[in-house]
Design a protein around this motif. Structure first.
Motif, PDB file in Angstrom:
ATOM      1  N   ALA A 114       0.881  -1.296   0.103  1.00  0.00           N
ATOM      2  CA  ALA A 114       0.029  -0.006   0.214  1.00  0.00           C
ATOM      3  C   ALA A 114       0.927   1.144   0.068  1.00  0.00           C
ATOM      4  N   LYS A 115       2.057   1.167   0.678  1.00  0.00           N
ATOM      5  CA  LYS A 115       2.953   2.420   0.603  1.00  0.00           C
ATOM      6  C   LYS A 115       3.514   2.635  -0.678  1.00  0.00           C
ATOM      7  N   GLU A 116       3.920   1.709  -1.242  1.00  0.00           N
ATOM      8  CA  GLU A 116       4.661   1.634  -2.643  1.00  0.00           C
ATOM      9  C   GLU A 116       3.753   2.206  -3.734  1.00  0.00           C
ATOM     10  N   HIS A 117       2.453   1.439  -3.713  1.00  0.00           N
ATOM     11  CA  HIS A 117       1.734   1.883  -4.710  1.00  0.00           C
ATOM     12  C   HIS A 117       0.576   3.126  -4.466  1.00  0.00           C
ATOM     13  N   LEU A 118       0.122   2.982  -2.991  1.00  0.00           N
ATOM     14  CA  LEU A 118      -0.963   4.122  -2.948  1.00  0.00           C
ATOM     15  C   LEU A 118      -0.369   5.313  -1.847  1.00  0.00           C
ATOM     16  N   GLY A 119       0.825   5.064  -1.509  1.00  0.00           N
ATOM     17  CA  GLY A 119       1.482   5.950  -0.921  1.00  0.00           C
ATOM     18  C   GLY A 119       1.183   6.137   0.773  1.00  0.00           C
ATOM     19  N   ASP A 120       0.251   5.379   1.082  1.00  0.00           N
ATOM     20  CA  ASP A 120       0.128   5.129   2.730  1.00  0.00           C
ATOM     21  C   ASP A 120      -0.009   3.883   3.134  1.00  0.00           C
ATOM     22  N   ALA A 121       0.757   3.146   3.921  1.00  0.00           N
ATOM     23  CA  ALA A 121       0.702   2.005   4.234  1.00  0.00           C
ATOM     24  C   ALA A 121      -0.785   1.665   4.938  1.00  0.00           C
ATOM     25  N   ASN A 122      -1.232   2.727   5.592  1.00  0.00           N
ATOM     26  CA  ASN A 122      -2.391   2.414   6.163  1.00  0.00           C
ATOM     27  C   ASN A 122      -3.689   2.170   5.166  1.00  0.00           C
ATOM     28  N   LYS A 123      -3.488   2.387   3.947  1.00  0.00           N
ATOM     29  CA  LYS A 123      -4.511   1.769   2.728  1.00  0.00           C
ATOM     30  C   LYS A 123      -4.465   0.462   2.438  1.00  0.00           C
TER      31      LYS A 123
ATOM     32  N   GLY B  85       5.074 -14.537  -4.953  1.00  0.00           N
ATOM     33  CA  GLY B  85       4.865 -14.823  -6.130  1.00  0.00           C
ATOM     34  C   GLY B  85       3.129 -14.603  -6.375  1.00  0.00           C
ATOM     35  N   GLN B  86       2.345 -14.401  -5.477  1.00  0.00           N
ATOM     36  CA  GLN B  86       1.159 -13.975  -5.601  1.00  0.00           C
ATOM     37  C   GLN B  86       0.762 -12.660  -6.460  1.00  0.00           C
ATOM     38  N   VAL B  87       0.003 -12.607  -7.074  1.00  0.00           N
ATOM     39  CA  VAL B  87      -0.287 -11.570  -7.716  1.00  0.00           C
ATOM     40  C   VAL B  87      -1.684 -10.700  -7.280  1.00  0.00           C
ATOM     41  N   LEU B  88      -1.398  -9.386  -6.872  1.00  0.00           N
ATOM     42  CA  LEU B  88      -2.450  -8.540  -6.239  1.00  0.00           C
ATOM     43  C   LEU B  88      -3.019  -7.498  -7.139  1.00  0.00           C
ATOM     44  N   ARG B  89      -4.319  -7.129  -7.197  1.00  0.00           N
ATOM     45  CA  ARG B  89      -4.981  -6.200  -7.963  1.00  0.00           C
ATOM     46  C   ARG B  89      -4.658  -4.882  -6.982  1.00  0.00           C
ATOM     47  N   ILE B  90      -4.324  -3.860  -7.649  1.00  0.00           N
ATOM     48  CA  ILE B  90      -4.039  -2.387  -6.877  1.00  0.00           C
ATOM     49  C   ILE B  90      -5.403  -1.723  -7.178  1.00  0.00           C
ATOM     50  N   PRO B  91      -6.204  -1.171  -6.276  1.00  0.00           N
ATOM     51  CA  PRO B  91      -7.296  -0.336  -6.688  1.00  0.00           C
ATOM     52  C   PRO B  91      -6.543   1.110  -6.939  1.00  0.00           C
ATOM     53  N   SER B  92      -7.653   1.657  -7.819  1.00  0.00           N
ATOM     54  CA  SER B  92      -7.223   3.045  -8.669  1.00  0.00           C
ATOM     55  C   SER B  92      -7.630   4.067  -7.493  1.00  0.00           C
TER      56      SER B  92
END
Length: 161
Positions: free
Chosen positions: A124-133, A154-161
């Motif tokens: 979340a920190k990497e993609h959304l800028g906030d670990a709490n997300k 190895g698991q692939v996760l969906r990152i919400p926009s």
């Protein structure tokens, strides 16, 4: 069709052993293609069963298997459902690629492959800028995730926009 890559040796095991699908007693000789076709049908049935277990098995979802690639066709599924179908199938051990058509004009989905030691908070920190997300990522990956602490390398996760 777009193609997404997955880690073939990571994920949920749904195919079982090939030996388990073989008949216990010898049958009459069949054409050389029959065993491969039977194995493919068995694997497609296992994929459909997994989608059913996740409540992602709409009437219009059709699957084809070509080697370690799953081709997903669905005319009625919305973008979120299609992304979840892609992830649910790609995160199965033995699947290396998933092909599918997303609705026209839609931006490319953002997927993240989990690395060893990563948590949803770090992602979340990497993609959304906030670990709490992290909860937003968890919710975007339901029903494939049942617990935010149970992700694996190895698991692939969906990152919400």
């Amino acid at each position: 069709m777009a193609i997404w890559d997955f880690v073939k040796d990571a994920g949920k095991s749904v195919f079982g052993k090939a030996e388990a699908a073989a008949p216990a007693t010898p049958a009459a000789p069949a054409p050389a293609e029959a065993p491969a076709q039977d194995d493919t049908q068995r694997k497609v049935a296992a994929l459909k069963a997994e989608l059913r277990a996740l409540n992602l098995d709409g009437d219009d979802v059709h699957l084809r298997l070509r080697g370690d690639t799953v081709i997903v066709e669905s005319k009625g599924a919305d973008r979120e459902v299609l992304e979840k179908l892609i992830l649910a199938l790609g995160n199965i051990e033995g699947i290396a690629k998933v092909e599918a058509d997303l609705p026209a004009g839609a931006p490319e989905p953002v997927f993240h492959t989990v690395k060893k030691g990563q948590t949803l908070s770090a992602i979340a920190k990497e993609h959304l800028g906030d670990a709490n997300k992290y909860a937003a990522i968890f919710e975007a990956n339901r029903p494939m995730l049942s617990d935010p602490d149970k992700i694996y390398p190895g698991q692939v996760l969906r990152i919400p926009s």
